[in-house]
Design an enzyme around this catalytic site. Structure first.
Site, mmCIF file in Angstrom:
data_model
loop_
_atom_site.group_PDB
_atom_site.id
_atom_site.type_symbol
_atom_site.label_atom_id
_atom_site.label_comp_id
_atom_site.label_asym_id
_atom_site.label_seq_id
_atom_site.Cartn_x
_atom_site.Cartn_y
_atom_site.Cartn_z
ATOM 1 N N VAL A 137 -3.476 0.017 3.775
ATOM 2 C CA VAL A 137 -4.561 0.266 2.825
ATOM 3 C C VAL A 137 -5.774 0.763 3.603
ATOM 4 C CG1 VAL A 137 -3.701 -1.485 1.239
ATOM 5 C CG2 VAL A 137 -5.439 -2.111 2.923
ATOM 6 N N GLY A 183 0.824 -1.206 0.000
ATOM 7 C CA GLY A 183 0.000 0.000 0.000
ATOM 8 C C GLY A 183 0.853 1.249 0.000
ATOM 9 N N ARG A 210 -18.432 18.791 14.253
ATOM 10 C CA ARG A 210 -18.065 18.500 12.862
ATOM 11 C C ARG A 210 -19.308 18.177 12.032
ATOM 12 N NH1 ARG A 210 -12.215 15.583 12.111
ATOM 13 N NH2 ARG A 210 -11.156 16.522 13.907
ATOM 14 N N SER A 260 0.329 6.981 14.489
ATOM 15 C CA SER A 260 -0.101 8.380 14.518
ATOM 16 C C SER A 260 1.062 9.307 14.230
ATOM 17 C CB SER A 260 -0.702 8.733 15.882
ATOM 18 O OG SER A 260 -1.082 10.098 15.914
ATOM 19 N N LYS A 263 -13.112 11.008 9.236
ATOM 20 C CA LYS A 263 -12.931 9.681 8.638
ATOM 21 C C LYS A 263 -13.586 8.574 9.451
ATOM 22 C CE LYS A 263 -8.736 10.720 6.039
ATOM 23 N NZ LYS A 263 -7.310 10.365 5.798
ATOM 24 N N HIS A 284 -7.236 7.612 20.982
ATOM 25 C CA HIS A 284 -6.290 8.690 20.686
ATOM 26 C C HIS A 284 -6.892 9.655 19.668
ATOM 27 C CE1 HIS A 284 -3.472 10.248 17.650
ATOM 28 N NE2 HIS A 284 -2.558 10.369 18.602
ATOM 29 N N ASN A 285 -7.502 9.104 18.606
ATOM 30 C CA ASN A 285 -8.104 9.954 17.582
ATOM 31 C C ASN A 285 -9.298 10.723 18.132
ATOM 32 O OD1 ASN A 285 -6.208 8.722 15.967
ATOM 33 N ND2 ASN A 285 -7.611 8.340 14.282
ATOM 34 N N ASN A 337 2.348 -2.735 -4.503
ATOM 35 C CA ASN A 337 1.156 -1.904 -4.610
ATOM 36 C C ASN A 337 0.272 -2.493 -5.709
ATOM 37 O OD1 ASN A 337 0.079 0.872 -3.595
ATOM 38 N ND2 ASN A 337 -0.304 0.893 -5.805
ATOM 39 N N ARG A 338 -1.023 -2.468 -5.491
ATOM 40 C CA ARG A 338 -1.937 -3.044 -6.472
ATOM 41 C C ARG A 338 -1.756 -2.413 -7.843
ATOM 42 N NH1 ARG A 338 -8.324 -2.615 -5.423
ATOM 43 N NH2 ARG A 338 -7.756 -0.419 -5.755
ATOM 44 N N LYS A 388 -5.503 3.458 19.676
ATOM 45 C CA LYS A 388 -5.366 4.439 18.591
ATOM 46 C C LYS A 388 -6.704 5.109 18.305
ATOM 47 C CE LYS A 388 -3.504 6.575 15.012
ATOM 48 N NZ LYS A 388 -4.607 6.996 14.140
ATOM 49 N N GLU A 424 -7.917 13.532 19.929
ATOM 50 C CA GLU A 424 -7.478 14.480 18.900
ATOM 51 C C GLU A 424 -8.653 15.343 18.431
ATOM 52 O OE1 GLU A 424 -6.361 13.894 14.264
ATOM 53 O OE2 GLU A 424 -5.184 12.688 15.676
ATOM 54 N N TYR A 425 -9.811 14.730 18.207
ATOM 55 C CA TYR A 425 -11.016 15.490 17.849
ATOM 56 C C TYR A 425 -11.303 16.552 18.915
ATOM 57 C CZ TYR A 425 -12.974 12.654 13.960
ATOM 58 O OH TYR A 425 -13.224 12.045 12.767
#
Length: 477
Positions: A74, A10, A286, A128, A259, A185-186, A33-34, A182, A189-190
């Site tokens: 990916v 990827g 958001r 991260s 995301k 963690h995100n 990679n594909r 993780k 982060e928000y």
């Protein structure tokens, strides 16, 4: 010709930067990679590197030394499963597959069981730091068997960020622990980003220029609020648009993207019954920002103060800066307290034996939420591994107690002037609810017993005894 030490599938920007990072530490790396042309362009662009480009998955696997160490970079979801499914027939017992994307931790646990059944080892590793972190040193949160961590430790420690010589990576725990941490963690982060945006919104409404804001955030970054996000915010306010010469921040549409990891974190907090007002407020902010058309229409219908301008009465700009700084710091503490509470609860339920101090330690460098005060969080859990809430650590208790008056004034000022502060306000509400000796849930329990015979406890009876009132007054209508 020797086989490669490490393989990566990827080659988007994160994947490419991780490959260059690994290679720069003295490891030979195979890449696949594909879309073959992307692989060929990447390898040819770095002729002086120990890179092996393979156009087939079979060739890629055969180019690796055993036990093979293959990292997948990916898109989360189906693409990860597809790559694993293609790899399994080509691998040998004890080869290692590493998912370095932002996968949902329950998917990671399923894949761990899947690979284990096939005699393979699997690591779900949160990475991260964005593109720059991937190249220069990210924070890495690997989960999986401790024995597999020992195999990967030399590579992971060499490529991770370092703070005071300490690698920003540690074995988080078994199964999906790495991706779970993780994910939270995100979520934090928000929360961090939204709190900074709410401070910015108050300042702009009070008439501060972008030049003043750049100076304010730069000054904050030189003190206790030092962090990657505060630093880049100061720099954002200095950036001019080359086309118009205007400040770029003023030309960007107020419509935020996401995301999914923030939503996942909030959904998990609901599932686990962990209060999450700060981060939930940031996710909601958001979402409502994306409703730009509806907001523009409602702005001409729904009444209230002009939330893009107010007069400072009886308060200097310097006073406002000080108060907002204290509100931001206090809210930031709450955000981390809620995130760590969720990590601790799920860790206990899963028997992951999570070390919150070690987790805070690896967040000090490389990652998006890296900040000076993570040293204090590490110290708090080193001093008391059973700390029930970060707010109760003496260092943070003192900050909250000394800053709560300013915090209230800022939230009140925002409410009075129609400025939405979901994360400032949610943080303060959490703080007040957590410190409240008595809450109105007694009435709520009475309501539940009235309409559904759900029972209640009494303050004049032993804890654990439940009662039901049979003769609530009949409704008049």
């Amino acid at each position: 010709m020797s086989n490669s030490d490490f393989g990566l599938i990827g080659l988007a920007v994160m994947g490419q930067n991780l490959v260059l990072n690994v290679e720069s530490r003295g490891f030979k790396v195979s890449v696949y990679n594909r879309t073959t042309s992307i692989m060929e362009e990447f390898v040819s662009a770095h002729p002086d590197k120990q890179l092996v480009g393979e156009s087939t998955l079979e060739g890629f696997v055969q180019s690796l030394a055993k036990p093979r160490k293959i990292m997948i970079m990916v898109k989360a979801g189906g693409p990860v499963d597809a790559v694993i499914e293609s790899l399994i027939p080509l691998l040998d017992k004890d080869d290692i597959i590493i998912d370095g994307g932002n996968s949902l931790y329950t998917d990671t646990e399923r894949r761990d069981a899947w690979c284990s059944k096939e005699g393979l080892r699997f690591i779900g590793a949160g990475v991260s730091g964005g593109e720059e972190g991937a190249r220069k040193g990210p924070s890495i949160m690997p989960g999986g068997p401790a024995s597999t961590w020992e195999v990967m430790k030399p590579i992971f420690e060499s490529i991770s960020a370092k703070v005071d010589g300490v690698p920003c990576v540690t074995h988080i725990g078994p199964g999906g622990a790495g991706h779970f941490v993780k994910m939270v963690h995100n979520g934090i982060e928000y929360g961090d980003m939204q709190l900074i945006c709410e401070a910015y919104n108050i300042f702009k409404a009070a008439g501060f220029s972008n030049e003043e804001l750049a100076d304010i955030f730069a000054e904050w970054n030189a003190g206790d609020l030092e962090s990657f996000l505060i630093e880049i915010t100061a720099n954002i306010f200095k950036q001019k648009d080359p086309e118009t010469g205007k400040d770029i921040v003023d030309l960007i549409v107020d419509k935020a993207g996401q995301k999914g990891t923030g939503r996942w974190t909030v959904m998990e907090s609901v599932e686990q019954a962990v209060p999450f007002s700060t981060i939930a407020g940031s996710v909601e902010a958001r979402i409502i920002s994306s409703m730009r058309g509806q907001r523009k229409n409602a702005s001409g219908i729904l009444q209230g103060p002009d939330n893009w301008g107010f007069e400072l009465s009886g308060m200097s700009k310097e006073d406002l800066v000080s108060k907002v700084r204290n509100a931001l710091y206090a809210s930031k503490i709450v955000s981390y307290a809620q995130g760590l509470d969720l990590i601790a609860k799920v860790g206990r339920e899963k028997n992951w034996s999570l070390d919150l101090g070690a987790i805070a330690r690896i967040w000090r460098g490389g990652c998006i939420i890296r900040a000076k005060f993570l040293n204090r969080i590490t110290e708090a859990f080193e001093a008391d591994a059973d700390l029930t809430n970060l707010m109760l650590a003496p260092f943070f208790t003192e900050i909250l107690n000394s800053g709560q008056k300013d915090w209230r004034e800022v939230v009140a000022l925002a409410a009075t002037n129609g400025i939405p502060v979901p994360s400032f306000g949610g943080s303060l509400s959490y703080y007040d609810a957590y410190r409240a000796e008595r809450l109105p849930a007694n009435l709520l329990q009475a309501q539940r017993d009235f309409f559904g015979a759900h029972t209640y406890e009494r303050i004049d009876k032993p804890e654990g005894e439940f009662f039901h009132t049979e003769d609530w007054p009949e409704l008049i209508s």
